[in-house]
Design an enzyme around this catalytic site. Structure first.
Site, PDB file in Angstrom:
ATOM      1  CB  ILE A   6      -0.935  -0.009   1.224  1.00  0.00           C
ATOM      2  CG1 ILE A   6      -1.875  -1.211   1.122  1.00  0.00           C
ATOM      3  CG2 ILE A   6      -1.726   1.286   1.324  1.00  0.00           C
ATOM      4  CD1 ILE A   6      -2.748  -1.425   2.328  1.00  0.00           C
ATOM      5  CB  SER A   8      -0.570   5.329   2.927  1.00  0.00           C
ATOM      6  OG  SER A   8      -1.386   4.196   3.181  1.00  0.00           O
ATOM      7  CB  CYS A   9       2.378   0.554   3.889  1.00  0.00           C
ATOM      8  SG  CYS A   9       3.320  -0.602   4.906  1.00  0.00           S
ATOM      9  CG  ASP A  10       5.507   4.905   7.547  1.00  0.00           C
ATOM     10  OD1 ASP A  10       5.266   5.700   6.609  1.00  0.00           O
ATOM     11  OD2 ASP A  10       5.260   5.164   8.745  1.00  0.00           O
TER      12      ASP A  10
END
Length: 113
Positions: A6, A8-10
Site C-alpha cells: 500500500i 501509504s505504508c511506511d
C-alpha cells in the site's frame, strides 16, 4: 519480481526505496488501489499460511467486529482478505514462484540472493 503493498505504508515505502538502492527491479502492485486477485491470495496462503499473511496489528483488523474476524483457516480468511486487502501483512514479495511477507533481514537476504 513483484512487490504488493500500500502506497501509504511506511514499511512498503522503505522496502521500495531499499530495492532501488540495491538496483533490484520490481513491479509495484498497490493492494488498495489495484485490489487483490483471488489467485494471488490463494498462492500466498499456500506459501506462507494465514498466520503470516493476516496483519492482526492493523487498524483494519482492530476495526473489524469480533464476529467478522476470520478463523485462520484459508477458507475463512480468503473472503475477508478479498474484501479488506489492507488486512494483508505488507509488503508481499513474489519472485520465481516464491513468496515472502514483511521486510525483515531474512527477507532482505532472500531478495539479494
Amino acid at each position: 519480481m513483484k512487490i504488493h503493498g500500500i502506497n501509504s505504508c511506511d514499511t512498503c515505502r522503505k522496502a521500495r526505496r531499499w530495492l532501488g538502492e540495491q538496483g533490484i527491479e520490481a513491479t509495484w502492485v498497490d493492494l488498495r488501489a489495484d485490489g487483490v486477485v483471488r489467485a494471488d491470495l490463494e498462492r500466498w496462503l499456500d506459501a506462507v499460511g494465514a498466520e503470516a499473511l493476516v496483519n492482526r496489528r492493523s487498524t483494519t483488523w482492530r476495526e473489524l467486529p469480533e464476529n467478522e474476524r476470520p478463523a485462520m483457516e484459508p477458507e475463512a480468511v480468503l473472503p475477508v482478505l478479498e474484501a479488506h486487502p489492507t488486512l494483508i501483512k505488507r509488503p508481499v514479495f513474489e519472485r520465481a514462484g516464491e513468496v515472502r511477507v514483511g521486510f525483515t533481514p531474512a527477507v532482505r537476504d532472500w531478495l539479494t540472493a
